[in-house]
Design a protein around this motif. Structure first.
Motif, PDB file in Angstrom:
ATOM      1  N   ASP A  16     -26.036 117.945 117.742  1.00  0.00           N
ATOM      2  CA  ASP A  16     -26.329 119.644 117.513  1.00  0.00           C
ATOM      3  C   ASP A  16     -26.666 119.849 118.846  1.00  0.00           C
ATOM      4  O   ASP A  16     -26.100 120.781 119.386  1.00  0.00           O
ATOM      5  CB  ASP A  16     -26.840 119.930 116.069  1.00  0.00           C
ATOM      6  N   GLU A  17     -27.723 118.953 119.131  1.00  0.00           N
ATOM      7  CA  GLU A  17     -28.405 119.484 120.187  1.00  0.00           C
ATOM      8  C   GLU A  17     -29.203 118.481 120.946  1.00  0.00           C
ATOM      9  O   GLU A  17     -29.602 117.652 120.290  1.00  0.00           O
ATOM     10  CB  GLU A  17     -29.130 120.926 120.053  1.00  0.00           C
ATOM     11  N   ILE A  18     -29.565 118.626 122.640  1.00  0.00           N
ATOM     12  CA  ILE A  18     -30.232 117.542 123.541  1.00  0.00           C
ATOM     13  C   ILE A  18     -31.090 118.413 124.188  1.00  0.00           C
ATOM     14  O   ILE A  18     -30.292 119.349 125.011  1.00  0.00           O
ATOM     15  CB  ILE A  18     -29.439 116.982 124.100  1.00  0.00           C
ATOM     16  N   ARG A  55     -24.173 120.791 108.592  1.00  0.00           N
ATOM     17  CA  ARG A  55     -23.043 120.876 108.708  1.00  0.00           C
ATOM     18  C   ARG A  55     -22.235 120.179 110.793  1.00  0.00           C
ATOM     19  O   ARG A  55     -23.036 120.433 111.960  1.00  0.00           O
ATOM     20  CB  ARG A  55     -22.178 122.275 109.084  1.00  0.00           C
ATOM     21  N   ARG A  56     -20.917 119.183 110.496  1.00  0.00           N
ATOM     22  CA  ARG A  56     -20.963 118.782 111.872  1.00  0.00           C
ATOM     23  C   ARG A  56     -20.497 120.095 112.526  1.00  0.00           C
ATOM     24  O   ARG A  56     -19.019 120.142 112.211  1.00  0.00           O
ATOM     25  CB  ARG A  56     -20.249 117.839 112.147  1.00  0.00           C
ATOM     26  N   GLY A  57     -20.219 120.431 113.562  1.00  0.00           N
ATOM     27  CA  GLY A  57     -19.741 121.791 114.078  1.00  0.00           C
ATOM     28  C   GLY A  57     -18.857 121.328 115.245  1.00  0.00           C
ATOM     29  O   GLY A  57     -19.245 120.026 116.157  1.00  0.00           O
ATOM     30  N   ALA A  58     -18.555 121.529 115.955  1.00  0.00           N
ATOM     31  CA  ALA A  58     -17.497 122.019 117.261  1.00  0.00           C
ATOM     32  C   ALA A  58     -18.314 121.705 118.725  1.00  0.00           C
ATOM     33  O   ALA A  58     -16.923 120.741 119.411  1.00  0.00           O
ATOM     34  CB  ALA A  58     -16.295 123.243 117.115  1.00  0.00           C
ATOM     35  N   ALA A  59     -19.591 121.770 118.869  1.00  0.00           N
ATOM     36  CA  ALA A  59     -19.708 121.792 120.413  1.00  0.00           C
ATOM     37  C   ALA A  59     -21.226 121.346 119.687  1.00  0.00           C
ATOM     38  O   ALA A  59     -22.096 121.783 118.945  1.00  0.00           O
ATOM     39  CB  ALA A  59     -19.535 122.694 120.962  1.00  0.00           C
ATOM     40  N   CYS A  60     -21.800 120.492 120.832  1.00  0.00           N
ATOM     41  CA  CYS A  60     -22.816 120.642 121.653  1.00  0.00           C
ATOM     42  C   CYS A  60     -23.512 120.455 122.697  1.00  0.00           C
ATOM     43  O   CYS A  60     -23.472 121.122 123.598  1.00  0.00           O
ATOM     44  CB  CYS A  60     -22.908 118.990 121.936  1.00  0.00           C
ATOM     45  N   SER A  61     -25.034 121.614 122.071  1.00  0.00           N
ATOM     46  CA  SER A  61     -25.329 122.366 123.034  1.00  0.00           C
ATOM     47  C   SER A  61     -26.766 121.165 124.256  1.00  0.00           C
ATOM     48  O   SER A  61     -27.264 120.894 123.429  1.00  0.00           O
ATOM     49  CB  SER A  61     -26.198 123.938 122.267  1.00  0.00           C
ATOM     50  N   VAL A  62     -26.434 121.769 125.106  1.00  0.00           N
ATOM     51  CA  VAL A  62     -27.228 120.439 126.160  1.00  0.00           C
ATOM     52  C   VAL A  62     -28.356 121.514 126.391  1.00  0.00           C
ATOM     53  O   VAL A  62     -27.714 122.677 127.734  1.00  0.00           O
ATOM     54  CB  VAL A  62     -26.479 119.801 126.962  1.00  0.00           C
ATOM     55  N   LEU A  73     -18.088 119.738 124.130  1.00  0.00           N
ATOM     56  CA  LEU A  73     -17.322 119.102 122.939  1.00  0.00           C
ATOM     57  C   LEU A  73     -17.366 117.479 121.974  1.00  0.00           C
ATOM     58  O   LEU A  73     -17.900 116.613 122.532  1.00  0.00           O
ATOM     59  CB  LEU A  73     -15.480 119.123 122.465  1.00  0.00           C
ATOM     60  N   ASN A  74     -17.543 118.062 121.149  1.00  0.00           N
ATOM     61  CA  ASN A  74     -17.569 116.959 119.990  1.00  0.00           C
ATOM     62  C   ASN A  74     -16.633 116.441 119.187  1.00  0.00           C
ATOM     63  O   ASN A  74     -15.436 117.306 119.640  1.00  0.00           O
ATOM     64  CB  ASN A  74     -18.355 117.972 118.450  1.00  0.00           C
ATOM     65  N   PRO A  75     -16.689 115.541 118.755  1.00  0.00           N
ATOM     66  CA  PRO A  75     -17.896 113.788 118.653  1.00  0.00           C
ATOM     67  C   PRO A  75     -17.291 113.281 119.985  1.00  0.00           C
ATOM     68  O   PRO A  75     -16.337 113.465 121.233  1.00  0.00           O
ATOM     69  CB  PRO A  75     -16.457 113.426 118.182  1.00  0.00           C
TER      70      PRO A  75
END
Ligand code: SF4
Length: 254
Positions: A16-18, A55-62, A73-75
């Motif tokens: 989700d995020e870092i 929920r599992r989203g399409a992208a992770c925010s850094v 983009l996930n995963p």
């Protein structure tokens, strides 16, 4: 060294995020840490304050200090995630630990089993404490376990006491503390059962009574009730009972 089959989709992680921040809960509150928030949690606690991560989203925010957020983009494969974390660590200054949080991170134990040996920081695992088999698979790579103990009257979920007991039996082989969220609806019998459970398995560990708060950090349980709950936990045989709210909300930290 590759620690997993690169074709195994289970070893890729949904994030989700870092980001860097202050730890807001438990005995390490106030320490600078990096946070790796994994996406997905099946519990659905009434007081959940990370709804986007359920929920599992399409992208992770850094998010690096002083820079615009980037999207990945996930995963992500473990090696890629480890490189992103190492880069963020080098840009964030000294940090006490990587807080692996969620969602429920242990729902992705195959990813964690591959990722954790690659990390440059000690791992503080934040978990709901209901997946003992998953914990057993990764405990060798975890420095600190921050374990929640869920009260049905507060969380609005089914009782998990036996899972919590088995989880704590494994977690106590590391530095561990237990957090229990309380509010004005806390059930007295559940409270006694929770305190007894921890006192039977690991009576010396910190037992954190965490009052539920609103977005501004105002407690949803009054002082008299908190004082009585803490006294009852001590009377159950717990040696280190502390009442600590979430401090990151007061600091305006993410
Ligand atoms: S276990 Fe944590 S992430 Fe999952 S619903 Fe409860 S508070 Fe939210």
């Amino acid at each position: 060294m590759t620690l997993h089959d690169p074709k195994d989709p289970a070893a890729a992680g949904w994030l989700d995020e870092i980001f860097p921040s202050f730890q807001g809960e438990g005995i390490h509150a106030g320490r600078r840490q990096l946070f790796l928030r994994l996406a997905g949690c099946g519990l659905g606690c009434r007081f959940c304050d990370t709804p986007r991560a359920l929920r599992r989203g399409a992208a992770c925010s850094v998010r690096a200090p002083g820079a615009a957020a980037e999207s990945l983009l996930n995963p992500l494969l473990p090696e890629r995630a480890a490189r992103v974390i190492a880069d963020l660590a080098s840009r964030s200054g000294p940090c006490h630990a990587l807080a692996v949080t969620g969602g429920e991170p242990l729902e992705q134990e195959a990813f964690l089993a591959a990722l954790l040996p690659l990390l440059c920081l000690p791992v503080l695992l934040e978990t709901a404490g209901t997946l003992p088999e998953a914990l057993a698979r990764v405990i060798g790579q975890v420095r600190v376990v921050s374990m929640d103990l869920k009260l049905p009257s507060v969380a609005g979920i089914a009782p998990c006491f036996e899972l919590h007991r088995r989880f704590l039996e494994i977690a106590r082989t590391r530095e561990v503390y237990v957090k229990v969220v309380v509010n004005a609806q806390v059930d007295a019998a559940e409270w006694r059962a929770a305190a007894r459970l921890v006192a039977e398995v690991a009576p010396a560990i910190p037992f954190i009574v965490q009052p539920e708060t609103d977005r501004r950090g105002r407690c949803r349980v009054d002082f008299e009730r908190l004082f009585a709950l803490a006294a009852e936990a001590s009377a159950a045989g717990l040696a280190d009972v502390r009442v600590l709210p979430q401090v990151h909300k007061m600091l305006g930290a993410p």
